[in-house]
Design a protein around this motif. Structure first.
Motif, PDB file in Angstrom:
ATOM      1  N   ASN B 187     -11.684  76.093 123.069  1.00  0.00           N
ATOM      2  CA  ASN B 187     -12.581  77.055 122.392  1.00  0.00           C
ATOM      3  C   ASN B 187     -13.898  76.974 122.631  1.00  0.00           C
ATOM      4  O   ASN B 187     -14.133  78.670 122.089  1.00  0.00           O
ATOM      5  CB  ASN B 187     -12.789  75.248 121.288  1.00  0.00           C
ATOM      6  CG  ASN B 187     -13.711  75.782 120.078  1.00  0.00           C
ATOM      7  OD1 ASN B 187     -12.717  77.596 118.844  1.00  0.00           O
ATOM      8  ND2 ASN B 187     -14.525  75.815 119.957  1.00  0.00           N
ATOM      9  N   MET B 190     -12.853  80.822 124.780  1.00  0.00           N
ATOM     10  CA  MET B 190     -12.317  81.840 123.475  1.00  0.00           C
ATOM     11  C   MET B 190     -13.639  82.433 122.840  1.00  0.00           C
ATOM     12  O   MET B 190     -13.161  83.543 122.556  1.00  0.00           O
ATOM     13  CB  MET B 190     -11.325  81.013 122.358  1.00  0.00           C
ATOM     14  CG  MET B 190      -9.691  81.070 123.342  1.00  0.00           C
ATOM     15  SD  MET B 190      -9.058  80.787 122.471  1.00  0.00           S
ATOM     16  CE  MET B 190      -8.845  81.907 121.071  1.00  0.00           C
ATOM     17  N   ILE B 197     -10.022  79.782 117.814  1.00  0.00           N
ATOM     18  CA  ILE B 197      -8.712  80.340 118.293  1.00  0.00           C
ATOM     19  C   ILE B 197      -7.733  79.904 116.660  1.00  0.00           C
ATOM     20  O   ILE B 197      -6.757  80.633 117.020  1.00  0.00           O
ATOM     21  CB  ILE B 197      -8.571  78.179 117.885  1.00  0.00           C
ATOM     22  CG1 ILE B 197      -9.527  77.892 119.715  1.00  0.00           C
ATOM     23  CG2 ILE B 197      -7.250  77.422 117.529  1.00  0.00           C
ATOM     24  CD1 ILE B 197      -8.780  76.343 119.670  1.00  0.00           C
ATOM     25  N   LEU B 211      -5.032  83.171 118.537  1.00  0.00           N
ATOM     26  CA  LEU B 211      -4.411  81.788 120.149  1.00  0.00           C
ATOM     27  C   LEU B 211      -4.422  83.483 120.776  1.00  0.00           C
ATOM     28  O   LEU B 211      -4.311  83.619 122.160  1.00  0.00           O
ATOM     29  CB  LEU B 211      -3.846  81.060 120.307  1.00  0.00           C
ATOM     30  CG  LEU B 211      -4.900  79.657 119.990  1.00  0.00           C
ATOM     31  CD1 LEU B 211      -3.094  78.780 119.617  1.00  0.00           C
ATOM     32  CD2 LEU B 211      -5.362  79.405 120.940  1.00  0.00           C
ATOM     33  N   ASP B 212      -2.784  84.765 120.093  1.00  0.00           N
ATOM     34  CA  ASP B 212      -2.205  85.371 120.932  1.00  0.00           C
ATOM     35  C   ASP B 212      -3.158  86.830 121.647  1.00  0.00           C
ATOM     36  O   ASP B 212      -3.088  87.226 120.524  1.00  0.00           O
ATOM     37  CB  ASP B 212      -1.134  85.786 120.544  1.00  0.00           C
ATOM     38  CG  ASP B 212      -0.176  86.664 121.614  1.00  0.00           C
ATOM     39  OD1 ASP B 212      -0.930  86.613 122.418  1.00  0.00           O
ATOM     40  OD2 ASP B 212       0.937  87.134 121.114  1.00  0.00           O
ATOM     41  N   GLY B 216      -7.782  84.702 124.230  1.00  0.00           N
ATOM     42  CA  GLY B 216      -6.858  83.808 124.346  1.00  0.00           C
ATOM     43  C   GLY B 216      -7.112  83.872 125.858  1.00  0.00           C
ATOM     44  O   GLY B 216      -6.733  83.247 126.593  1.00  0.00           O
ATOM     45  N   ARG B 217      -6.438  85.051 126.652  1.00  0.00           N
ATOM     46  CA  ARG B 217      -5.423  85.365 127.763  1.00  0.00           C
ATOM     47  C   ARG B 217      -7.251  85.404 128.803  1.00  0.00           C
ATOM     48  O   ARG B 217      -6.748  84.947 130.015  1.00  0.00           O
ATOM     49  CB  ARG B 217      -5.260  86.790 128.156  1.00  0.00           C
ATOM     50  CG  ARG B 217      -4.017  86.708 127.597  1.00  0.00           C
ATOM     51  CD  ARG B 217      -2.759  88.240 127.367  1.00  0.00           C
ATOM     52  NE  ARG B 217      -4.059  89.226 126.472  1.00  0.00           N
ATOM     53  CZ  ARG B 217      -3.195  89.184 124.921  1.00  0.00           C
ATOM     54  NH1 ARG B 217      -2.089  88.490 124.376  1.00  0.00           N
ATOM     55  NH2 ARG B 217      -4.165  90.199 124.051  1.00  0.00           N
ATOM     56  N   VAL B 392      -3.033  72.447 120.688  1.00  0.00           N
ATOM     57  CA  VAL B 392      -3.330  73.487 121.105  1.00  0.00           C
ATOM     58  C   VAL B 392      -3.033  72.266 122.623  1.00  0.00           C
ATOM     59  O   VAL B 392      -2.679  73.286 123.785  1.00  0.00           O
ATOM     60  CB  VAL B 392      -4.630  73.574 120.948  1.00  0.00           C
ATOM     61  CG1 VAL B 392      -5.487  74.642 122.022  1.00  0.00           C
ATOM     62  CG2 VAL B 392      -4.738  74.926 119.723  1.00  0.00           C
ATOM     63  N   TRP B 396      -1.691  73.547 125.393  1.00  0.00           N
ATOM     64  CA  TRP B 396      -2.343  73.903 126.510  1.00  0.00           C
ATOM     65  C   TRP B 396      -1.851  73.131 128.243  1.00  0.00           C
ATOM     66  O   TRP B 396      -2.702  73.118 128.995  1.00  0.00           O
ATOM     67  CB  TRP B 396      -3.189  74.624 126.450  1.00  0.00           C
ATOM     68  CG  TRP B 396      -3.433  76.145 125.764  1.00  0.00           C
ATOM     69  CD1 TRP B 396      -3.157  76.009 125.005  1.00  0.00           C
ATOM     70  CD2 TRP B 396      -4.438  76.575 125.490  1.00  0.00           C
ATOM     71  NE1 TRP B 396      -3.065  77.634 124.255  1.00  0.00           N
ATOM     72  CE2 TRP B 396      -4.097  77.847 124.664  1.00  0.00           C
ATOM     73  CE3 TRP B 396      -5.072  77.234 127.354  1.00  0.00           C
ATOM     74  CZ2 TRP B 396      -5.007  79.148 125.248  1.00  0.00           C
ATOM     75  CZ3 TRP B 396      -5.470  78.102 127.226  1.00  0.00           C
ATOM     76  CH2 TRP B 396      -6.054  79.672 126.046  1.00  0.00           C
ATOM     77  N   PRO B 408      -0.869  81.691 125.982  1.00  0.00           N
ATOM     78  CA  PRO B 408      -2.145  82.011 124.799  1.00  0.00           C
ATOM     79  C   PRO B 408      -0.554  82.284 123.638  1.00  0.00           C
ATOM     80  O   PRO B 408      -0.424  81.809 122.580  1.00  0.00           O
ATOM     81  CB  PRO B 408      -2.315  83.220 124.733  1.00  0.00           C
ATOM     82  CG  PRO B 408      -2.644  83.104 126.432  1.00  0.00           C
ATOM     83  CD  PRO B 408      -1.291  82.771 126.896  1.00  0.00           C
ATOM     84  N   SER B 411       1.437  78.720 121.964  1.00  0.00           N
ATOM     85  CA  SER B 411       0.559  78.126 121.476  1.00  0.00           C
ATOM     86  C   SER B 411       0.833  78.855 120.324  1.00  0.00           C
ATOM     87  O   SER B 411       0.302  78.202 119.427  1.00  0.00           O
ATOM     88  CB  SER B 411      -0.832  77.731 122.006  1.00  0.00           C
ATOM     89  OG  SER B 411      -1.852  78.485 122.344  1.00  0.00           O
ATOM     90  N   ALA B 412       0.230  80.315 120.019  1.00  0.00           N
ATOM     91  CA  ALA B 412       0.211  81.179 119.083  1.00  0.00           C
ATOM     92  C   ALA B 412       1.390  80.601 118.068  1.00  0.00           C
ATOM     93  O   ALA B 412       1.343  80.490 116.867  1.00  0.00           O
ATOM     94  CB  ALA B 412      -0.715  82.878 118.896  1.00  0.00           C
TER      95      ALA B 412
END
Lengths: 302, 425
Positions: B187, B190, B197, B211-212, B216-217, B392, B396, B408, B411-412
């Motif tokens: 978090n 990001m 998130i 996330l995406d 996120g990256r 998450v 991750w 990312p 997880s999204a």
């Protein structure tokens, strides 16, 4: 109440009615206590409902069941649970039978032997879970030290295979006495006359076991297997204590617990508990059926 | 002794003859002695406060409180809440709303630090009172940073920190086991890249999953860089707040850079000359601290926020008394005592000034804490936080498998499915 072929007399009918009236309050109370939570779970399982978002509750019909049955996690946990059930019940049946024979035939120190066999069953499951967790611990446990082919720092709970073995050992240790109690009751029902007759006919001990004792214990064995299988399928305590479901050692009960208690998802959690209930029913049905088939086969042989 | 005191307080709790109600205050196990002192101090002629201790893990604390509140327990009057529970509990209707005048004081940006005030708001209301605020800073060995040629008076980035440790044979300590603190790290990474998130969390299940995204990256890139670097610690994949403490003053090697909570200072101070701690005062002076590293160069970092907020149970029989007691428990005096006795840092400027006056902490360290809390970022405030966090973590973890191109995005998708109730956790 035996199904008498003769029509029942007025008097016995009146007695039946009185009997029904007498047990009615108890039946009502039982239904209240057992049926209400079940029906409530059924009702809740039709909603997408989180305890922390009461206003967002929405009716989704069988959506939760679709989610559960199409999720690989559910099937993986079911497979783990079935594995635990099959292995533990198989081991318990054999060990439990040996214990039952010992308790049945023992001549000296009967009380002491029976009591010591029963001790594990008297221990709370959570406590036995902790005891075995300590035993398997790589810091202060004795299992690694006792097993020559295992390194002293081997972490039993670090991967699925050894973790599930540790869980099953604790389960077997704890519930074998229960199995042996049920089997002991069955052993007591085998008539000594039959055994004497078999002896006179020259049957070996092994033949007496397979041809006389076991067939006459069929119903007791079925009850023992049924009870333990249903119990094992709901396994929760030792997993909770020993691995908390890590390394894929989660059972269906544990999955349900996580959805309801940790995630507050009452909808999907209720759906899972209904599925758990149905699975248990299915297992009971299968076990009864299997033993019936055997019974029929036995009759045809006879 | 404590047991006696507890037994005593329980006995008085049962002694309903006196006519004064007893307020139950559920506390987490950090700083219990100070809480007991204040339970006594804040008791009045009208009510007594009894301290009830919660389990040590945050998950168990939450479960226990939630079970009581879901059953509308009237004896749950006051509770210590981890900031991430506030939105969950408030949305469930379990927390008494804080009266407007007090709520205004908390949110007007005056005395209360912004990051701490931010943790108690939900849906345009204030549902708890900040008691103490925790934050993470970058702890490091001055000699290590110097050898690497890193100017620590300026903001540093994660890239610089990882490279510096790598070049000098040092390590970087983080929390990357599969648990809540790993989400704290993700978090913060990001938010440091200007993302989140999830956003629009008040929409509940329909919150937007972010996330995406570039943020996120960027976060995944930092985790991947550390995972592939020689600066990675041996227990990286199961690391927690305690595992990297021993790497700061190791028997051999130059030490580490470590992101961790405020307890670290008192921890090393108490370990001077002991194993795992600095060898002597001189080595202790080599311990440095700086603001949480930047994810993206030039963009201010958003240090993580933790701590404890005091909530009042919605079903309490004595809500007004409980609210009054909550104000007493969170007074400046109480916050200063918590900081001095237990190293738990205040949530208000006025309390910080008093703590600074005691001289127990280096002035610049207190300033760093204060700025970090003031400019830090909370974890997503959502009634579904526990699911967000677990979802998450499950994608991750392990950190060695994190890849900016896929993690990312995966997880999204997973988080969106979980929120929509289409996937099991």
């Amino acid at each position: 109440m035996s199904a008498a072929a003769a029509p029942a007399s007025d008097r016995s009918r009146a007695e039946n009615r009185l009997g029904l009236r007498l047990v009615a309050p108890a039946i009502f109370l039982m239904l209240l206590v057992t049926a209400f939570p079940m029906l409530r779970a059924l009702y809740l399982s039709l909603f997408n409902y989180s305890l922390t978002a009461p206003d967002d509750r929405e009716f989704i019909g069988l959506g939760n069941y679709v989610t559960a049955l199409t999720d690989s996690l559910f099937w993986r946990d079911t497979a783990v649970t079935v594995l635990i059930m099959v292995v533990t019940v198989a081991f318990e049946l054999v060990i439990g039978f040996v214990f039952a024979m010992v308790m049945h035939r023992v001549i000296f120190a009967r009380g002491i032997i029976r009591t010591s066999i029963l001790i594990p069953y008297g221990i709370i499951t959570v406590v036995s879970g902790f005891a075995w967790q300590f035993a398997f611990s790589n810091n202060n446990g004795f299992v690694n030290g006792w097993l020559p082919f295992i390194g002293d720092d081997f972490n039993w709970f670090g991967q699925f295979g050894s973790g599930i073995v540790a869980i099953m050992v604790s389960e077997i240790w704890k519930t074998t006495p229960f199995m042996s109690l049920l089997l002991l009751a069955g052993l007591a029902q085998v008539s000594e006359d039959m055994l004497e007759a078999a002896k006179v006919d020259g049957a070996t001990w092994w033949q007496r076991l397979w041809k006389v004792i076991l067939p006459n214990m069929r119903s007791a064995i079925m009850v023992a297997v049924l009870f333990r299988a249903l119990d094992a399928y709901r396994i929760f305590d030792n997993i909770f204590v020993m691995t908390a479901g890590a390394q894929g050692t989660e059972s269906v009960s544990f999955l349900t617990y996580r959805q309801v208690i940790e995630q507050f998802q009452l909808g999907i959690g209720s759906a899972l508990s209904v599925l758990l209930f149905l699975s248990v029913l299915l297992i009971a049905f299968l076990i009864v059926k299997i033993f019936r088939v055997d019974l029929a086969a036995a009759r045809q042989e006879g | 002794m404590a047991t006696l005191a507890l037994a005593g307080s329980l006995l008085t709790a049962c002694g309903g003859d006196s006519g004064t109600p007893t307020l139950n205050w559920y506390v987490n196990p950090d700083g219990v002695d100070t809480f007991r002192t204040y339970a006594e101090k804040c008791s009045t002629d009208q009510y007594d406060i009894a301290v009830q201790q919660l389990p040590s893990s945050a998950t168990d604390q939450r479960t226990q409180l939630a079970r009581r509140l879901a059953a509308q327990d009237s004896s749950t009057d006051l509770m210590n809440l981890d900031p991430v529970f506030v939105a969950e509990f408030a949305n469930a209707g379990w927390l008494e709303k804080v009266p407007d005048d007090l709520a205004g004081e908390i949110t007007d940006g005056g005395d209360y630090l912004e990051g701490a005030a931010d943790t108690v708001t939900w849906d345009d209301g204030v549902y708890a009172i900040p008691l103490w605020a925790n934050t993470q800073v970058l702890w490091y060995r001055k000699s290590l940073a110097e050898a690497a040629g890193l100017d620590m008076s300026q903001p540093v980035t994660w890239d610089q920190v990882i490279d510096a440790a790598d070049n000098e044979g040092g390590t970087v300590g983080v929390q990357a086991n599969k648990y809540e603190a790993y989400v704290v790290w993700i978090n913060a990474l990001m938010q440091g890249a200007g993302g989140d998130i999830v956003s629009d969390t008040e929409a509940g299940r329909d919150a937007k999953v972010d996330l995406d995204s570039d943020a996120g990256r960027d976060a995944a890139a930092v985790i991947q860089k550390l995972a592939d670097s020689k600066a990675r610690q041996a227990d990286f994949t199961v690391s927690n707040e305690g595992t990297s403490l021993g790497q700061m003053f190791p028997a051999e090697g130059p030490g580490e850079f470590m992101v961790n909570w405020t307890f670290v200072y008192a921890n090393y101070k108490g370990l001077v000359g002991s194993p795992g701690g600095p060898a002597d005062e001189q080595q202790f002076d080599d311990l440095g601290w700086a603001r949480y590293p930047q994810t993206v160069e030039g963009e201010a970092s958003k240090p993580p926020i933790g701590g404890i907020d005091i909530g009042v149970g919605a079903y309490s029989d004595n809500g007004d008394f409980a609210m009054e007691a909550a104000q007493c428990i969170t007074s400046t005096e109480a916050q200063v005592d918590l900081a001095v006795n237990d190293g738990l840092m205040p949530s208000t400027n006025s309390a910080y000034e008093e703590v600074a006056a005691t001289g127990d902490f280096p002035e610049d360290l207190l300033d760093l804490y204060r700025t970090s809390v003031d400019e830090g970022g909370p974890r997503p405030k959502s009634p579904f936080y526990s699911q967000i966090s677990a979802a998450v973590q499950s994608v991750w973890h392990s950190p060695t498998s994190v890849n900016p191109d896929s993690t990312p995005k995966r997880s999204a998708e997973y988080l969106a499915d979980v929120l929509a109730g289409k996937r099991l956790l």
